[in-house]
Design a protein around this motif. Structure first.
Motif, PDB file in Angstrom:
ATOM      1  N   VAL A 104     -30.659 -13.186-107.184  1.00 50.75           N
ATOM      2  CA  VAL A 104     -30.643 -14.366-107.317  1.00 50.75           C
ATOM      3  C   VAL A 104     -31.136 -14.931-108.957  1.00 50.75           C
ATOM      4  O   VAL A 104     -32.126 -14.622-109.197  1.00 50.75           O
ATOM      5  CB  VAL A 104     -31.777 -15.220-106.411  1.00 50.75           C
ATOM      6  CG1 VAL A 104     -31.835 -16.780-106.407  1.00 50.75           C
ATOM      7  CG2 VAL A 104     -31.217 -14.633-104.967  1.00 50.75           C
ATOM      8  N   HIS A 106     -32.702 -17.191-111.178  1.00 52.41           N
ATOM      9  CA  HIS A 106     -33.419 -18.393-111.505  1.00 52.41           C
ATOM     10  C   HIS A 106     -34.584 -18.475-112.329  1.00 52.41           C
ATOM     11  O   HIS A 106     -34.649 -17.381-113.113  1.00 52.41           O
ATOM     12  CB  HIS A 106     -34.230 -18.857-110.210  1.00 52.41           C
ATOM     13  CG  HIS A 106     -35.114 -17.532-109.778  1.00 52.41           C
ATOM     14  ND1 HIS A 106     -36.339 -17.458-110.266  1.00 52.41           N
ATOM     15  CD2 HIS A 106     -34.865 -16.599-108.856  1.00 52.41           C
ATOM     16  CE1 HIS A 106     -37.022 -16.336-109.675  1.00 52.41           C
ATOM     17  NE2 HIS A 106     -36.297 -15.766-109.178  1.00 52.41           N
ATOM     18  N   ARG A 115     -34.539 -21.741-105.402  1.00 54.98           N
ATOM     19  CA  ARG A 115     -33.080 -21.768-105.965  1.00 54.98           C
ATOM     20  C   ARG A 115     -32.017 -21.677-104.841  1.00 54.98           C
ATOM     21  O   ARG A 115     -31.124 -22.530-105.145  1.00 54.98           O
ATOM     22  CB  ARG A 115     -32.973 -20.442-106.714  1.00 54.98           C
ATOM     23  CG  ARG A 115     -31.833 -20.284-107.395  1.00 54.98           C
ATOM     24  CD  ARG A 115     -31.164 -21.499-108.246  1.00 54.98           C
ATOM     25  NE  ARG A 115     -30.008 -20.995-108.957  1.00 54.98           N
ATOM     26  CZ  ARG A 115     -28.910 -21.624-108.801  1.00 54.98           C
ATOM     27  NH1 ARG A 115     -28.652 -22.661-108.164  1.00 54.98           N
ATOM     28  NH2 ARG A 115     -27.947 -20.984-109.384  1.00 54.98           N
ATOM     29  N   LEU A 116     -32.196 -21.094-103.730  1.00 57.74           N
ATOM     30  CA  LEU A 116     -31.259 -20.743-102.875  1.00 57.74           C
ATOM     31  C   LEU A 116     -30.869 -22.206-102.202  1.00 57.74           C
ATOM     32  O   LEU A 116     -29.839 -22.305-101.752  1.00 57.74           O
ATOM     33  CB  LEU A 116     -31.505 -19.585-101.860  1.00 57.74           C
ATOM     34  CG  LEU A 116     -31.351 -18.309-102.665  1.00 57.74           C
ATOM     35  CD1 LEU A 116     -32.033 -17.127-101.581  1.00 57.74           C
ATOM     36  CD2 LEU A 116     -29.666 -18.051-103.027  1.00 57.74           C
ATOM     37  N   ALA A 119     -29.041 -24.420-104.156  1.00 56.52           N
ATOM     38  CA  ALA A 119     -27.689 -24.016-104.459  1.00 56.52           C
ATOM     39  C   ALA A 119     -26.953 -24.552-103.025  1.00 56.52           C
ATOM     40  O   ALA A 119     -25.738 -24.752-103.259  1.00 56.52           O
ATOM     41  CB  ALA A 119     -27.628 -22.662-104.809  1.00 56.52           C
ATOM     42  N   GLY A 122     -26.567 -28.422-102.894  1.00 55.02           N
ATOM     43  CA  GLY A 122     -25.744 -28.841-103.895  1.00 55.02           C
ATOM     44  C   GLY A 122     -24.242 -28.533-103.526  1.00 55.02           C
ATOM     45  O   GLY A 122     -23.244 -29.432-103.518  1.00 55.02           O
ATOM     46  N   GLY A 123     -23.942 -27.269-102.946  1.00 55.55           N
ATOM     47  CA  GLY A 123     -22.864 -26.838-102.433  1.00 55.55           C
ATOM     48  C   GLY A 123     -22.166 -27.732-101.185  1.00 55.55           C
ATOM     49  O   GLY A 123     -21.104 -27.828-101.052  1.00 55.55           O
ATOM     50  N   TRP A 174     -35.554 -25.634-114.401  1.00 58.65           N
ATOM     51  CA  TRP A 174     -34.819 -24.544-115.418  1.00 58.65           C
ATOM     52  C   TRP A 174     -35.079 -24.165-116.876  1.00 58.65           C
ATOM     53  O   TRP A 174     -35.278 -23.261-117.264  1.00 58.65           O
ATOM     54  CB  TRP A 174     -33.349 -24.820-115.515  1.00 58.65           C
ATOM     55  CG  TRP A 174     -32.596 -24.831-114.366  1.00 58.65           C
ATOM     56  CD1 TRP A 174     -32.471 -25.853-113.417  1.00 58.65           C
ATOM     57  CD2 TRP A 174     -32.420 -23.725-113.517  1.00 58.65           C
ATOM     58  NE1 TRP A 174     -31.798 -25.491-112.231  1.00 58.65           N
ATOM     59  CE2 TRP A 174     -31.683 -24.104-112.108  1.00 58.65           C
ATOM     60  CE3 TRP A 174     -32.362 -22.197-113.777  1.00 58.65           C
ATOM     61  CZ2 TRP A 174     -31.126 -23.137-111.342  1.00 58.65           C
ATOM     62  CZ3 TRP A 174     -31.829 -21.357-112.897  1.00 58.65           C
ATOM     63  CH2 TRP A 174     -31.367 -21.678-111.586  1.00 58.65           C
TER      64      TRP A 174
END
Length: 175
Positions: A104, A106, A115-116, A119, A122-123, A174
């Protein structure tokens, strides 16, 4: 002097990749009469699963029934093969460059779990948006712009503009 770790992975020039993508879009229009798109393959996959698991529901549903026929599987579309080719090509590329592995990526400022979550969220939002818009970014923006569609330009501006505006709120994760 600070020891700076070199990036051992070699990536293509993004402008060259964009140029090749443009050629692929032109080739796709020439051979199939329409542009690229990945969300259509996802739709076909969902329809095939629903038809297999609950055939009566799929047949009686106004949305699913549009894609079901007696003589043709919903998976029998070139978009499904396009996505399968992208997956196989990505695996080959990753294997040749030594980038296959579970990790992963990040920032040190956030955890892998966070982070997951970002993701996945957002997906999911992007998938919902693709369904509402009746196409994903590659279908709406790239293919739309390649035929000089006003909607394609508006979509591209909206995608990048929204990303630019929202990035302010997530940049601390980030930077």
């Amino acid at each position: 002097m600070k020891n700076i770790e070199q990036n051992k992975h070699i990536y293509w020039n993004p402008y060259f990749g964009g140029f090749l993508l443009g050629l692929i879009v032109i080739f796709t229009f020439y051979t199939t009469g329409r542009g690229l798109g990945a969300s259509g393959a996802m739709k076909s996959g969902v329809v095939a699963v629903v038809e297999t698991v609950a055939p009566t529901h799929a047949a009686n549903n106004a949305y699913y029934s549009k894609f079901i026929s007696e003589d043709k599987s919903p998976l029998n579309t070139w978009l499904v093969f396009e996505v399968i080719g992208m997956l196989i090509g990505g695996m080959i590329s990753g294997g040749l460059s030594g980038r296959i592995g579970l990790r992963v990526q990040h920032s040190p400022k956030i955890t892998s779990r966070r982070r997951l979550y970002f993701a996945l969220g957002g997906g999911a939002l992007f998938g919902i948006g693709a369904q509402i818009a009746r196409g994903c970014t590659s279908g709406a923006a790239l293919s739309g712009m390649s035929v000089l569609s006003v909607g394609g330009f508006i979509t591209t501006i909206a995608i990048f503009g929204t990303g630019f505006l929202v990035a302010y709120f997530f940049r601390k994760n980030w930077i």
